[in-house]
Write a protein that holds these residues in place. Structure first.
Motif, PDB file in Angstrom:
ATOM      1  N   ALA A  56       0.472  -1.541   0.095  1.00  0.00           N
ATOM      2  CA  ALA A  56       0.122  -0.164  -0.017  1.00  0.00           C
ATOM      3  C   ALA A  56       0.475   0.963  -0.071  1.00  0.00           C
ATOM      4  O   ALA A  56       0.209   2.174  -1.223  1.00  0.00           O
ATOM      5  CB  ALA A  56      -0.579  -0.162   0.765  1.00  0.00           C
ATOM      6  N   ALA A  57       2.020   1.004   0.375  1.00  0.00           N
ATOM      7  CA  ALA A  57       2.720   2.278   0.885  1.00  0.00           C
ATOM      8  C   ALA A  57       3.294   2.433  -0.785  1.00  0.00           C
ATOM      9  O   ALA A  57       3.562   3.432  -0.917  1.00  0.00           O
ATOM     10  CB  ALA A  57       3.893   1.899   1.485  1.00  0.00           C
ATOM     11  N   ALA A  58       4.140   1.459  -1.231  1.00  0.00           N
ATOM     12  CA  ALA A  58       4.530   1.781  -2.407  1.00  0.00           C
ATOM     13  C   ALA A  58       3.455   2.207  -3.764  1.00  0.00           C
ATOM     14  O   ALA A  58       4.112   3.033  -4.726  1.00  0.00           O
ATOM     15  CB  ALA A  58       4.682   0.175  -2.892  1.00  0.00           C
ATOM     16  N   GLU A  59       2.639   1.823  -3.605  1.00  0.00           N
ATOM     17  CA  GLU A  59       0.840   1.888  -4.114  1.00  0.00           C
ATOM     18  C   GLU A  59       0.533   3.805  -3.790  1.00  0.00           C
ATOM     19  O   GLU A  59      -0.008   4.650  -5.383  1.00  0.00           O
ATOM     20  CB  GLU A  59      -0.152   1.684  -4.695  1.00  0.00           C
ATOM     21  N   GLU A  60       1.472   4.039  -2.531  1.00  0.00           N
ATOM     22  CA  GLU A  60       0.792   5.601  -2.646  1.00  0.00           C
ATOM     23  C   GLU A  60       1.334   6.424  -3.253  1.00  0.00           C
ATOM     24  O   GLU A  60       1.873   7.595  -3.789  1.00  0.00           O
ATOM     25  CB  GLU A  60       0.653   5.730  -1.098  1.00  0.00           C
ATOM     26  N   ALA A  61       3.352   5.979  -2.801  1.00  0.00           N
ATOM     27  CA  ALA A  61       4.240   6.774  -3.866  1.00  0.00           C
ATOM     28  C   ALA A  61       4.280   7.056  -4.605  1.00  0.00           C
ATOM     29  O   ALA A  61       4.316   8.160  -5.644  1.00  0.00           O
ATOM     30  CB  ALA A  61       6.248   5.940  -2.795  1.00  0.00           C
ATOM     31  N   ALA A  62       3.723   5.472  -5.610  1.00  0.00           N
ATOM     32  CA  ALA A  62       3.650   5.445  -7.201  1.00  0.00           C
ATOM     33  C   ALA A  62       2.955   6.309  -7.300  1.00  0.00           C
ATOM     34  O   ALA A  62       2.968   7.499  -9.217  1.00  0.00           O
ATOM     35  CB  ALA A  62       3.607   3.938  -7.696  1.00  0.00           C
ATOM     36  N   ALA A  63       1.956   6.831  -6.907  1.00  0.00           N
ATOM     37  CA  ALA A  63       0.791   7.436  -8.017  1.00  0.00           C
ATOM     38  C   ALA A  63       0.768   9.168  -6.877  1.00  0.00           C
ATOM     39  O   ALA A  63       0.034   9.652  -7.710  1.00  0.00           O
ATOM     40  CB  ALA A  63      -0.372   7.024  -6.210  1.00  0.00           C
ATOM     41  N   GLU A  64       1.615   9.279  -6.557  1.00  0.00           N
ATOM     42  CA  GLU A  64       2.168  10.989  -5.874  1.00  0.00           C
ATOM     43  C   GLU A  64       2.889  11.218  -7.087  1.00  0.00           C
ATOM     44  O   GLU A  64       3.676  11.620  -7.726  1.00  0.00           O
ATOM     45  CB  GLU A  64       3.241  10.954  -4.976  1.00  0.00           C
TER      46      GLU A  64
END
Length: 128
Positions: free
Chosen positions: A120-128
């Motif tokens: 989830a943290a990796a997805e959030e970082a990729a979405a930014e």
């Protein structure tokens, strides 16, 4: 009289030595016996010929009269070719106990939560 072919312990502390004896089932382990039919010295190497000594003729006589060997003595007799011992089956031997299984399940659940949080943290970082 019911008889057993069993081990009688001798030797000093931490230096065991066993006599293979024929004894009444009611007699104490190291007490009175009918006849000594062999010896077992666990201190010798496993490939030593003197580790287990058996009086084959007398053992066959006692087996013929109905004496029952204990499990350990039956292993010796099987190795000597005097008796056929069936291997024991313990299918639950490799299974974990209840508490150990619970701990393992908790550990797996914690690892899955950590992996999900990292994803989830990796997805959030990729979405930014």
């Amino acid at each position: 009289m019911a008889t057993k072919i069993r081990l009688a312990r001798g030797g000093s502390k931490k230096r065991p030595y066993y006599r293979i004896v024929v004894a009444d089932i009611r007699a104490p382990r190291d007490g009175r016996f009918i006849e000594k039919v062999g010896s077992y010295n666990p201190m010798l190497p496993k490939d030593s010929e003197n580790r287990v000594e058996l009086n084959v003729e007398r053992i066959q006589h006692w087996l013929g009269t109905g004496a029952q060997p204990t499990d350990r003595v039956a292993r010796f007799l099987d190795a000597a070719g005097l008796l056929k011992r069936e291997p024991r089956n313990n299918p639950k031997k490799a299974q974990l106990g209840r508490k150990a299984q619970e701990r393992l399940d908790e550990k797996k659940a914690a690892e899955e939560e950590a992996a999900a949080a990292a994803a989830a943290a990796a997805e959030e970082a990729a979405a930014e």
